[in-house]
Design an enzyme around this catalytic site. Sequence first.
Site, PDB file in Angstrom:
ATOM      1  N   ASP A   2     -41.749  49.380   7.815  1.00 38.45           N
ATOM      2  CA  ASP A   2     -41.257  50.511   8.592  1.00 38.45           C
ATOM      3  C   ASP A   2     -42.402  51.062   9.455  1.00 38.45           C
ATOM      4  O   ASP A   2     -43.035  50.293  10.179  1.00 38.45           O
ATOM      5  CB  ASP A   2     -40.657  51.558   7.632  1.00 38.45           C
ATOM      6  CG  ASP A   2     -39.955  52.700   8.338  1.00 38.45           C
ATOM      7  OD1 ASP A   2     -38.795  52.522   8.748  1.00 38.45           O
ATOM      8  OD2 ASP A   2     -40.565  53.773   8.479  1.00 38.45           O
ATOM      9  N   TYR A   7     -42.987  59.863  14.910  1.00 39.63           N
ATOM     10  CA  TYR A   7     -41.986  59.657  15.956  1.00 39.63           C
ATOM     11  C   TYR A   7     -42.328  60.469  17.201  1.00 39.63           C
ATOM     12  O   TYR A   7     -42.084  60.025  18.330  1.00 39.63           O
ATOM     13  CB  TYR A   7     -40.608  60.061  15.437  1.00 39.63           C
ATOM     14  CG  TYR A   7     -40.104  59.209  14.305  1.00 39.63           C
ATOM     15  CD1 TYR A   7     -39.381  58.043  14.545  1.00 39.63           C
ATOM     16  CD2 TYR A   7     -40.357  59.554  12.975  1.00 39.63           C
ATOM     17  CE1 TYR A   7     -38.915  57.250  13.504  1.00 39.63           C
ATOM     18  CE2 TYR A   7     -39.901  58.770  11.925  1.00 39.63           C
ATOM     19  CZ  TYR A   7     -39.185  57.620  12.198  1.00 39.63           C
ATOM     20  OH  TYR A   7     -38.744  56.834  11.160  1.00 39.63           O
ATOM     21  N   HIS A  63     -32.787  48.044   4.488  1.00 40.77           N
ATOM     22  CA  HIS A  63     -34.061  48.386   5.117  1.00 40.77           C
ATOM     23  C   HIS A  63     -35.244  48.446   4.159  1.00 40.77           C
ATOM     24  O   HIS A  63     -36.331  47.961   4.485  1.00 40.77           O
ATOM     25  CB  HIS A  63     -33.914  49.738   5.827  1.00 40.77           C
ATOM     26  CG  HIS A  63     -35.139  50.188   6.553  1.00 40.77           C
ATOM     27  ND1 HIS A  63     -35.657  49.520   7.647  1.00 40.77           N
ATOM     28  CD2 HIS A  63     -35.974  51.244   6.345  1.00 40.77           C
ATOM     29  CE1 HIS A  63     -36.734  50.134   8.085  1.00 40.77           C
ATOM     30  NE2 HIS A  63     -36.958  51.190   7.315  1.00 40.77           N
TER      31      HIS A  63
END
Length: 321
Positions: free
Chosen positions: A101, A233, A298
């Site tokens: 990730d 982010y 994921h």
Amino acid sequence: MEKIEHKALAVNGINLHVAEIGEGPAILLLHGFPELWYSWRHQMLFLSSRGYRAIAPDLRGFGDSDAPPSAAAYTALHVVGDLVALLDSLGLDRVFLVGHDWGAAIAWFFCLFRPDRIKALVNTSIVFKPRNPSVKPIQARRDMFGDDYYMCRFQEVGKIDDEFASVDTAKLMKTILSLRDPSPPCFPKDKAFGAFLDIPFESPLPPWLTQEDIDYFATKYRKTGITGGLNYYRCMDVNWELTAPWTGVQIRVPVKFIVGDLDMTYNIPGAKDYIHNGGFKKNVPLLEEVVVMEGVAHFINQEKPEDTSAHIYDFIEKFKN
């Protein structure tokens, strides 16, 4: 687990919490969001039992590591700087690198900036995509998925942080870690964030998660909040600006890539074509293996710990000497 040692190291102007076990060639394991060093617990025990030194930090902003207050302090240059300083602090010249990730994204940046420090890379979930000089990353996501796409919503400093804080932390961790929907996560602004956490709290955990696991994550995130992770982010466009000098540069370390076929990253439009039809290999010329695990979502290193550990071990053994 009790054999895993924990320490705080002063690196790059912050204190980094580091978990470590084993002796031998060093493997640096980088976690994602919303995770911690703990995400690598299975791999650490597996690899250390086979003659490796497994090192897993809480990245800046996570867990027991420092969390600088400014979102601008979470660029790829900051985080890779932490990791280079960590290697220096531990007296390590070169290491094997493993990421998942956001940890995978940072691992690509690490190999881009300092390939001299990496023997080989096993990355999961996130492929390397070269910098597109024509469009910033958040705008590219907005164009593809709309304003409600989670990466776009995460740009809302304060508002989205408060929405996360309004949700029970244990339920938040349980819901996210159990997620198996490969469609793009979108959160319309006219609905409270908690409305999307629709897994009943009393529903059973998936077989690869225990209540102890949920409690560990929840305890740490109750203490720190989630803003540190969101700031990664918020630096995506800044990373795009700062990495202009690396436009067109390939990843030049040996690589193995692992992804689940239910991972949302594998189901983004164009991803499968890029991975399997030459684009990925063009940008990562030393890409040696691509593994797609069937029926896996994921959080692959936790959902399939034995398989993931074995894939890591089998690859790095080729470069051990």
